[in-house]
Design an enzyme around this catalytic site. Structure first.
Site, PDB file in Angstrom:
ATOM      1  N   ALA A 158       0.702  -1.300   0.046  1.00 16.96           N
ATOM      2  CA  ALA A 158      -0.260  -0.066  -0.099  1.00 16.96           C
ATOM      3  C   ALA A 158       0.668   1.214  -0.102  1.00 16.96           C
ATOM      4  CB  ALA A 158      -0.964  -0.154   1.133  1.00 16.96           C
ATOM      5  N   CYS A 159       0.401   2.215  -0.828  1.00 17.77           N
ATOM      6  CA  CYS A 159       1.222   3.493  -1.066  1.00 17.77           C
ATOM      7  C   CYS A 159       0.311   4.562  -0.707  1.00 17.77           C
ATOM      8  CB  CYS A 159       1.909   3.683  -2.132  1.00 17.77           C
ATOM      9  SG  CYS A 159       0.942   3.731  -3.699  1.00 17.77           S
ATOM     10  N   PRO A 160       0.559   5.807  -0.361  1.00 15.36           N
ATOM     11  CA  PRO A 160      -0.553   6.972  -0.281  1.00 15.36           C
ATOM     12  C   PRO A 160      -1.556   7.058  -1.264  1.00 15.36           C
ATOM     13  CG  PRO A 160       1.778   7.683   0.717  1.00 15.36           C
ATOM     14  CD  PRO A 160       1.871   6.370  -0.009  1.00 15.36           C
ATOM     15  N   THR A 186       2.300   0.832  -5.148  1.00 15.07           N
ATOM     16  CA  THR A 186       1.491  -0.425  -4.519  1.00 15.07           C
ATOM     17  C   THR A 186       1.597  -1.541  -5.486  1.00 15.07           C
ATOM     18  OG1 THR A 186      -0.262   1.176  -3.506  1.00 15.07           O
ATOM     19  CG2 THR A 186      -0.865  -1.415  -3.847  1.00 15.07           C
ATOM     20  N   GLY A 215      -1.922   4.972  -3.892  1.00 15.18           N
ATOM     21  CA  GLY A 215      -2.366   3.599  -4.447  1.00 15.18           C
ATOM     22  C   GLY A 215      -2.587   3.316  -5.725  1.00 15.18           C
TER      23      GLY A 215
END
Length: 611
Positions: free
Chosen positions: A147-149, A155, A151
């Site tokens: 998950a990344c900020p 991700t 997305g």
């Protein structure tokens, strides 16, 4: 050896959160400690710490550029630092944290450090049969979340890298991606129950409660993308949970540099919560301009509805959210009510985003003081968080905003707005150079976010030129790298050339973090080249008075009529910045002396084919 837990988070929850988490996990395990890191990002929490994790912990490390709620760690020693130090000086952070907690920082000599075995996902060796994870003898069952900020890119890149690395090593893996469109390939209870290890590769918050009792390794998406093999090895090599070592409970004192970062961390916390609202509101306003720049003035029409959503609702709560979460960063939940109300007063008093910042800090420190110093009888303690603190802190903050703060801050805001809207060409170019360079210095880090937050705040005052300069400058670094890998192919490896294509897509989407892998590998050449290109893009944009009404979206916003003023010159600014970065990289980077693929194959087989 100690049982360490930690939390990493940054304003966007994308790169720095993941990189810090991964660094702490890997180095902590190499030092012989049990370590679990919760990564908090824009899309949620990865590898969340359970109650058992906290209860069994000897030490908590908070590597954060924004606020992290500490109440759940009561009774456990806490060491605070920033993500940049956790990434660059991981071993020093761990040593300092263990020393302050009264724990021996070095493991016995008999503890062997884990040596990284796989630098990055790689194909199976030539001539070797493909390894099928399900049938591999001795293979482990792994579940993971990426998950990344935003997305969007990191991700899914991290998920793919983990799958490839697991296949090479003969392990089974199932990866849940928590992206912008929601969670995909969600892990079932059976998947988790049957797993030998859990990997959380996230720069945002991931709920870890469902992994209670499992061996869990937390890292950043950046580490999973670049060092997936090492991530898997570190996760599998994690030692068993050790018995808790009883130590005196105390909160560690941050170093002087970290103390100075406190107010900035609170500001970035507010900005990180404000950004989704600004982006949604700004793009909705831009969509209303598709029907004409003045079309929203006609009541009852679709443009009017879009403007009501974006300008009337989203932008109306932007400043209160900024103020509320600055206060939340300082005082936790008691700060939310006075912060939100103080921010709304800033809007009503026309104090703008500067008023929201002031109200946020006032609310936070006032609520924190009341929380710490107001003492009530035990039977009335429950009234303190729901009645006493919200009422008293809101009254104090509200009266200060109305009678003391509002008018002066409004005057300052009006003066700043008038200056920006009337500044001459020279001042505009200098401001563009400064904002542009800031966007490329740390590619999504605090400096980048400071320039972005400044420009976003000015949107509420109908000042659109800084926003245009910032987005052009933020697109330039990955676009320039992409172009450099095309025109200077002999200066980049095959992997870098492939990564350059991905960087180009990220650049088009205004995701500056796409340049991080290149900057991390060769910072002395790459970062100055990117700063030069971004500064040029920002200066050209400001020189021609380009304005941008949507705070995000990259090139996709350019297709919206009237969203960008002076569109032709704006496109020129982006192209010029990209060219400067690409040309600078080609000049400063030396050609690589890589053997040709054919030469390697001929050397492998007398028939000129790989076996």
């Amino acid at each position: 050896m100690a049982n360490i837990i930690g939390v990493t988070t940054c304003p966007t929850g994308i790169a720095h959160s993941l990189m810090a988490a991964e660094a702490l996990r890997n180095i902590g395990r190499m030092m012989g400690h049990t370590i679990k890191i919760e990564c908090q990002g824009a899309e949620g929490t990865t590898d969340p710490l359970s109650d058992d994790d906290i209860a069994n912990a000897d030490l908590v490390i908070l590597a954060a550029d924004i606020h992290v709620e500490r109440t759940r760690f009561e009774g456990v020693p806490i060491f605070e630092t920033v993500t940049s130090r956790a990434i660059r000086d991981t071993e020093g952070v761990l040593d300092d944290a263990l020393t302050e907690a009264g724990i021996t920082s070095r493991p016995p000599a008999s503890v062997a450090r884990v040596a990284p075995t796989v630098a990055a996902p790689a194909p199976a060796p030539t001539g070797a049969p493909a390894v099928v994870p399900d049938e591999a003898p001795g293979g482990k069952r792994i579940v993971a979340i990426t998950a990344c900020p935003t997305g969007i890119a990191h991700t899914f890149m991290a998920a793919e890298a983990l799958k490839k690395a697991a296949a090479v090593s003969g392990h089974q893996i199932r990866v849940e991606t928590q992206g912008s469109v929601g969670a995909k390939n969600q892990l079932s209870e059976a998947d988790i129950a049957g797993a030998d290890v859990v990997i959380i590769a996230a720069d945002t918050h991931v709920d870890l409660s469902r992994f209670t009792g499992k061996s869990l390794h937390q890292t950043s998406v950046g580490s999973a993308v670049k060092q997936a093999g090492q991530v898997i090895e570190a996760a599998l090599a994690a030692p068993a949970l050790a018995a808790r070592i009883e130590v005196a409970s105390h909160a560690s004192k941050p170093k002087p540099a970290e103390k100075r970062a406190g107010p900035y961390k609170h500001l970035l916390t507010g900005v990180s919560y404000m950004l989704p609202i600004v982006v949604a509101g700004g793009l909705t306003i831009a969509l209303s301009f598709v029907f004409g720049i003045e079309a929203f003035k006609e009541p009852g029409t679709l443009p009017a509805a879009l403007m009501q959503i974006g300008g009337g609702a989203a932008f109306a709560i932007m400043v209160p959210v900024l103020s509320g979460f600055i206060a939340y960063s300082i005082a936790d939940r008691p700060g939310l009510a006075p912060g939100l109300i103080g921010g709304m007063l800033a809007v009503n008093l026309q104090a703008g985003f500067l008023g929201g910042i002031v109200s946020g800090f006032l609310a936070g420190y006032i609520a924190k003081a009341m929380r710490d110093f107001i003492k009530l009888p035990v039977h009335f303690e429950g009234l303190k968080p729901v009645l006493v603190i919200p009422l008293l802190s809101t009254l104090v903050v509200g009266l200060l905003m109305v009678y003391v703060v509002g008018a002066p801050v409004r005057a300052i805001m009006e003066g700043l707005t008038a200056f920006l809207q009337s500044m001459g060409t020279t001042n505009a170019v200098l401001l563009g150079l400064l904002l542009g360079g800031m966007m490329a210095v740390d590619m999504g880090g605090p400096v980048n976010k400071a320039a972005y937050a400044f420009s976003v705040g000015l949107l509420t005052s109908d000042t659109f030129t800084p926003m245009a300069a910032v987005m052009a400058a933020g697109m330039t670094p990955p676009l320039g790298i992409c172009l450099a890998t095309i025109i200077g192919r002999n200066r980049f490896s095959r992997d870098e050339q492939e990564a350059g294509k991905a960087a180009g897509v990220l650049g088009l989407s205004f995701i500056t973090e796409g340049a991080i892998p290149f900057a991390a590998k060769d910072p002395l050449r790459v970062i100055p080249s990117m700063v030069a290109g971004s500064a040029v893009a920002g200066a050209i944009s400001m020189y021609f008075g380009c304005g941008l009404r949507a705070p995000h979206g990259g090139v996709f916003v350019l297709a919206i009529p009237n969203a960008v003023s002076h569109l032709g010159w704006y496109a020129l600014a982006i192209v010029a910045g990209t060219l400067v970065t690409a040309i600078a990289l080609v000049i400063v980077k030396r050609p690589l002396d890589e053997p040709k693929p054919a030469a390697r194959l001929i050397a492998t087989s007398p028939h000129g084919r790989g076996q």
